[in-house]
Design a protein around this motif. Structure first.
Motif, PDB file in Angstrom:
ATOM      1  N   ALA A   1       0.819  -1.211   0.000  1.00  0.00           N
ATOM      2  CA  ALA A   1       0.000   0.000   0.000  1.00  0.00           C
ATOM      3  C   ALA A   1       0.854   1.263   0.000  1.00  0.00           C
ATOM      4  CB  ALA A   1      -0.942  -0.011   1.201  1.00  0.00           C
ATOM      5  N   GLU A   2       2.051   1.213   0.638  1.00  0.00           N
ATOM      6  CA  GLU A   2       2.850   2.423   0.797  1.00  0.00           C
ATOM      7  C   GLU A   2       4.293   2.275   0.326  1.00  0.00           C
ATOM      8  OE1 GLU A   2       2.507   4.018   4.789  1.00  0.00           O
ATOM      9  OE2 GLU A   2       0.607   2.961   5.060  1.00  0.00           O
ATOM     10  N   SER A   3       4.686   1.089  -0.122  1.00  0.00           N
ATOM     11  CA  SER A   3       6.090   0.844  -0.474  1.00  0.00           C
ATOM     12  C   SER A   3       6.188   0.115  -1.802  1.00  0.00           C
ATOM     13  CB  SER A   3       6.776   0.010   0.614  1.00  0.00           C
ATOM     14  OG  SER A   3       6.642   0.601   1.889  1.00  0.00           O
ATOM     15  N   SER A   4       7.364   0.229  -2.455  1.00  0.00           N
ATOM     16  CA  SER A   4       7.611  -0.510  -3.692  1.00  0.00           C
ATOM     17  C   SER A   4       9.105  -0.814  -3.799  1.00  0.00           C
ATOM     18  CB  SER A   4       7.145   0.282  -4.916  1.00  0.00           C
ATOM     19  OG  SER A   4       7.843   1.503  -5.017  1.00  0.00           O
ATOM     20  N   LEU A   5       9.415  -2.036  -4.287  1.00  0.00           N
ATOM     21  CA  LEU A   5      10.786  -2.483  -4.420  1.00  0.00           C
ATOM     22  C   LEU A   5      10.984  -3.189  -5.745  1.00  0.00           C
ATOM     23  CD1 LEU A   5      11.501  -4.183  -0.959  1.00  0.00           C
ATOM     24  CD2 LEU A   5      12.453  -2.035  -1.749  1.00  0.00           C
ATOM     25  N   LYS A   6      12.186  -3.064  -6.302  1.00  0.00           N
ATOM     26  CA  LYS A   6      12.610  -3.856  -7.457  1.00  0.00           C
ATOM     27  C   LYS A   6      13.945  -4.497  -7.098  1.00  0.00           C
ATOM     28  CE  LYS A   6      10.208  -1.155 -11.011  1.00  0.00           C
ATOM     29  NZ  LYS A   6       9.200  -2.190 -11.243  1.00  0.00           N
ATOM     30  N   ILE A   7      14.051  -5.815  -7.305  1.00  0.00           N
ATOM     31  CA  ILE A   7      15.227  -6.563  -6.890  1.00  0.00           C
ATOM     32  C   ILE A   7      15.727  -7.414  -8.051  1.00  0.00           C
ATOM     33  CG2 ILE A   7      16.179  -8.168  -5.185  1.00  0.00           C
ATOM     34  CD1 ILE A   7      13.763  -7.522  -3.416  1.00  0.00           C
ATOM     35  N   ASP A   8      17.043  -7.382  -8.289  1.00  0.00           N
ATOM     36  CA  ASP A   8      17.694  -8.217  -9.302  1.00  0.00           C
ATOM     37  C   ASP A   8      19.014  -8.706  -8.747  1.00  0.00           C
ATOM     38  OD1 ASP A   8      16.590  -8.599 -12.127  1.00  0.00           O
ATOM     39  OD2 ASP A   8      16.128  -6.485 -11.765  1.00  0.00           O
ATOM     40  N   GLY A   9      19.381  -9.950  -9.092  1.00  0.00           N
ATOM     41  CA  GLY A   9      20.705 -10.414  -8.706  1.00  0.00           C
ATOM     42  C   GLY A   9      20.727 -11.885  -8.377  1.00  0.00           C
ATOM     43  N   VAL A  10      21.738 -12.284  -7.612  1.00  0.00           N
ATOM     44  CA  VAL A  10      21.940 -13.694  -7.305  1.00  0.00           C
ATOM     45  C   VAL A  10      22.489 -13.830  -5.892  1.00  0.00           C
ATOM     46  CG1 VAL A  10      24.266 -13.654  -8.318  1.00  0.00           C
ATOM     47  CG2 VAL A  10      23.082 -15.836  -8.041  1.00  0.00           C
TER      48      VAL A  10
END
Length: 282
Positions: free
Chosen positions: A69-78
Motif C-alpha cells: 500500500a505504501e512501499s515498492s521495491l525492485k530486486i535483481d541479482g543472485v
C-alpha cells in the motif's frame, strides 16, 4: 516467528498466478501476479511479480517487483551458495515506508521516514559491501560501507557523503533538528537487543567528519572538522569550526536525549573574533 519480526496470522483475498518448472538440480518459479490482504499485523500486498530460479546452488532473483500500500521495491541479482555460505550480488531500488514496515519489523516502525534508495550489495553477510544512495526526510546519504548484517547485531564501516542530514526524526526529538552537509568516515556497531533501549544507546564506535556547513542545536557553523566516539548514548567530541565572524574549538561530550532523559553536554574550548551581535537571539 522471532523477536525481530511479526508475521501476519491471517491472509485473505489471495490472488496468485504462477508457473513452476523442475528438472534435476534446477528449478524455477515465475510469478505473473500475486496479491493479498493480511492482518494481525495488517499488511496489503498489491502486486508481486518476477522470477526465482535455482541453478548450481545459486538462487537467482530476476526482475522481482514488490508493491504494498505504501512501499515498492525492485530486486535483481543472485545469492551464490545460498544453502551453505551465502554470497549476495543484489541490486535493490525503491521506496519504503518505515511506519508500514514497522508492523512486521517493529524496529523500523520507530522512525517516521519514507526513504527512496538505490543499493548494490555484494559479499557475504558478515562482510557485505553496500554501494548506496538513500534519500529521505532525514536527508541524503551516498557512499560505500562494509557491513556486518549477520544476526544478532549490525556493523558498518566506510566513507559517506551526507546532504542536509536532519537528526530530529532519527533521534525522535524535534528539538534536535539539524542541517548537516559534508563527508564522514564511520566505524559503528548497533546492538539489536534489548530492543527497548533507545537507538542511540545501542550504538557504539567512532567517526570523522569534515563539512562546509552545519546547523544544529540552534547554531550554524562552517568549515567544520570533528572526530568523536559513540558509547552508551553519549558522543565524545573534538571539533573546530568557523562561526559568527570568528573561529571556535571545543572538546567534551554530549548526552543524547531519550525517554526520561534530556539532552545534556559538557563542552570546553575557545572562541576568537566572534561577533556576538550575530549569535542567535536564544
Amino acid at each position: 516467528g522471532a523477536d525481530g519480526y511479526r508475521l501476519p496470522r491471517v491472509i485473505e483475498d489471495l490472488d496468485l498466478k504462477a508457473t513452476y518448472e523442475y528438472a534435476p538440480v534446477d528449478y524455477s518459479v515465475v510469478i505473473d501476479r500475486a496479491s493479498m490482504r493480511a492482518s494481525s499485523p495488517r499488511m496489503t500486498l498489491t502486486e508481486l511479480t518476477g522470477k526465482l530460479a535455482v541453478r548450481d546452488d545459486n538462487l537467482y532473483v530476476e526482475a522481482m517487483s514488490i508493491s504494498t500500500a505504501e512501499s515498492s521495491l525492485k530486486i535483481d541479482g543472485v545469492v551464490e551458495d545460498y544453502l551453505s555460505t551465502p554470497v549476495l550480488k543484489i541490486t535493490t531500488t525503491g521506496k519504503v515506508s518505515l511506519p508500514e514496515m514497522g508492523r512486521v519489523l517493529p524496529a523500523a516502525g520507530e522512525y517516521a521516514l519514507h526513504p527512496q534508495f538505490n543499493v548494490k550489495a555484494s559479499g557475504p553477510a558478515e562482510k557485505l559491501l553496500l554501494d548506496l544512495d538513500v534519500r529521505s526526510e532525514a536527508g541524503n546519504v551516498r557512499g560505500q560501507l562494509t557491513t556486518d548484517v549477520k544476526a544478532p547485531d549490525f556493523a558498518a564501516r566506510g566513507d559517506v557523503t551526507v546532504e542536509r542530514l536532519n537528526l530530529a526524526p532519527i533521534l525522535k526529538s524535534p528539538a534536535q533538528k539539524s542541517d548537516i552537509t559534508g563527508q564522514a568516515h564511520v566505524d559503528l556497531r548497533f546492538a539489536s537487543v534489548p530492543a527497548s533501549r533507545p537507538f542511540g544507546d545501542r550504538m557504539a564506535g567512532s567517526f570523522r567528519f569534515r563539512g562546509p556547513t552545519v546547523a544544529a542545536a540552534g547554531y550554524q557553523a562552517r568549515n567544520v572538522k570533528a572526530t568523536g566516539t559513540f558509547a552508551e548514548g553519549r558522543i565524545n567530541l573534538d571539533a573546530s569550526a568557523g562561526a559568527y565572524g570568528g573561529t571556535a574549538t571545543t572538546r567534551g561530550f554530549v548526552v543524547l536525549p531519550a525517554p526520561g532523559r534530556r539532552v545534556a553536554f559538557d563542552l570546553r574550548g575557545s572562541a576568537d573574533h566572534v561577533d556576538l551581535r550575530n549569535l542567535p537571539a536564544r
